[in-house]
Scaffold this active site. Structure first.
Site, PDB file in Angstrom:
ATOM      1  N   SER A 106       0.818  -1.201   0.000  1.00  0.00           N
ATOM      2  CA  SER A 106       0.000   0.000   0.000  1.00  0.00           C
ATOM      3  C   SER A 106       0.867   1.272   0.000  1.00  0.00           C
ATOM      4  CB  SER A 106      -0.968  -0.045   1.189  1.00  0.00           C
ATOM      5  OG  SER A 106      -2.030   0.866   1.021  1.00  0.00           O
ATOM      6  N   ASP A 157     -10.671  -4.321  -4.000  1.00  0.00           N
ATOM      7  CA  ASP A 157     -10.065  -3.249  -3.203  1.00  0.00           C
ATOM      8  C   ASP A 157     -11.042  -2.090  -3.045  1.00  0.00           C
ATOM      9  OD1 ASP A 157      -8.407  -1.301  -2.034  1.00  0.00           O
ATOM     10  OD2 ASP A 157      -6.643  -2.035  -3.116  1.00  0.00           O
ATOM     11  N   HIS A 174      -8.223  -5.159  -0.150  1.00  0.00           N
ATOM     12  CA  HIS A 174      -6.930  -4.478  -0.077  1.00  0.00           C
ATOM     13  C   HIS A 174      -5.916  -5.272   0.752  1.00  0.00           C
ATOM     14  CE1 HIS A 174      -4.328  -1.019  -0.466  1.00  0.00           C
ATOM     15  NE2 HIS A 174      -4.179  -0.932   0.843  1.00  0.00           N
TER      16      HIS A 174
END
Length: 325
Positions: free
Chosen positions: A95, A214, A270
């Site tokens: 991320s 996500d 995610h």
């Protein structure tokens, strides 16, 4: 994505000559957390390479409130001090950690070379929304910052994700006042740095993993450098249709045309990657080339032996096959 100070977690001692790798975690995370530690350990075990999770500052707090350029400067200093990385290393970004990793690739003068960059859910082209932090006193402070003018000097100095929040209908303020991503992506006309492009396009492999469900990255295609067109929230442009790619501001097009970009889509939310997808999409880029060839040969040999055994073509007293891992 979290950090602490210089907490290095060497999670496996490699027997082969595989390059080491570093993991750069995301916002609200830290190397000591079970998930990140286990992720790093598994990659080290499966790849037979040394793995290190690098921390920045004071854990969760600094992952939210330390400006990303400052975080990148700290990681740059660390990788230059680590003798283990002197011959080169690979980066695995999670991320927000991907943007720190890319800054190290582009800005870190005299740092050891980065060979392969594996990105999981990275907001490479920005994100049109910053997720609220949650509950508790700390998150009340962070959420209050999120709700302020995102491109103001105060927020840019005190909220890390403001450095990559990209509102497509407010591009003038973004290019003028957002302090991190416009520079990282060479977006500012008249200020594009050829050195950043040269360094980024020198990667041997760039693996971009997008999560199909996500809901943190807006849009999720930013994990592939896809994004909205300037001035609108629709449609989502594939990476090859963005100005960044077409005009090749950072060398993404050069990498792609050379066959060195892998656009990977996996199931899950995610960062919710499965072990099978870790082995398939990450591990091959962490293995030593010679050990990778041996690994493939072992798999082929084991499969062939099993097939022969099933067909009754092997002697029952043959030596048992034990593929290396």
């Amino acid at each position: 994505m979290r950090s602490a100070a210089v907490v290095l977690l060497p999670l496996f001692a490699a027997a082969a000559s595989a390059l080491p790798f570093v993991v750069l975690h995301g916002i609200g995370d830290q190397c000591a957390n079970h998930g990140v530690a286990k992720f790093t350990q598994l990659l080290a075990d499966w790849s037979a390479s040394d793995g290190y999770c690098l921390e920045v500052g004071r854990g969760t707090w600094d992952s939210w409130v330390m400006p990303l350029q400052q975080q990148a400067d700290i990681i740059c200093k660390k990788v230059k001090e680590m003798k283990e990385l002197s011959n080169g290393y690979n980066i695995v970004g999670l991320s927000q950690g991907n943007l720190i990793g890319r800054a190290v690739v582009e800005y870190c003068d005299d740092g050891p070379p980065v060979k392969n960059f594996i990105s999981l859910g990275g907001p490479h082209a920005g994100t049109a929304s910053v997720p609220l932090c949650g509950s508790g006193i700390f998150c009340i402070i962070v959420d209050a910052l999120i709700k302020l003018e995102i491109y103001s000097d105060y927020v840019q100095e005190h909220l890390a994700p403001s450095g990559y929040l990209k509102i497509p209908t407010d591009m003038e303020d973004y290019l003028k006042s957002c302090r991190f991503l416009p520079k990282l992506n060479n977006e500012i006309p008249g200020e594009r740095n050829a050195t950043y492009k040269e360094r980024f396009s020198s990667l041997e492999n760039l693996v971009l993993i997008m999560f199909q469900d996500d809901a943190v990255l807006i849009p999720r295609e930013t994990a592939w450098f896809g994004y909205y067109p300037d001035g609108a929230f629709d449609p989502v442009l594939p990476p090859q249709k963005t100005q960044l790619y077409v005009e090749d501001w950072i060398g993404l097009r050069r990498l792609d045309e050379a066959g060195r970009v892998k656009f990977v889509s996996v199931a899950g939310g995610h960062l919710g990657i499965s072990k099978a997808d870790m082995k398939k999409h990450i591990v091959p880029y962490l293995r030593d080339k010679s050990s990778e060839k041996k690994y493939i040969a072992d798999v082929v040999a084991a499969t062939w032996h099993s097939a022969r055994e099933a067909l009754g073509l092997t002697e029952r007293d043959a030596v048992l096959y034990s593929p290396s891992s």
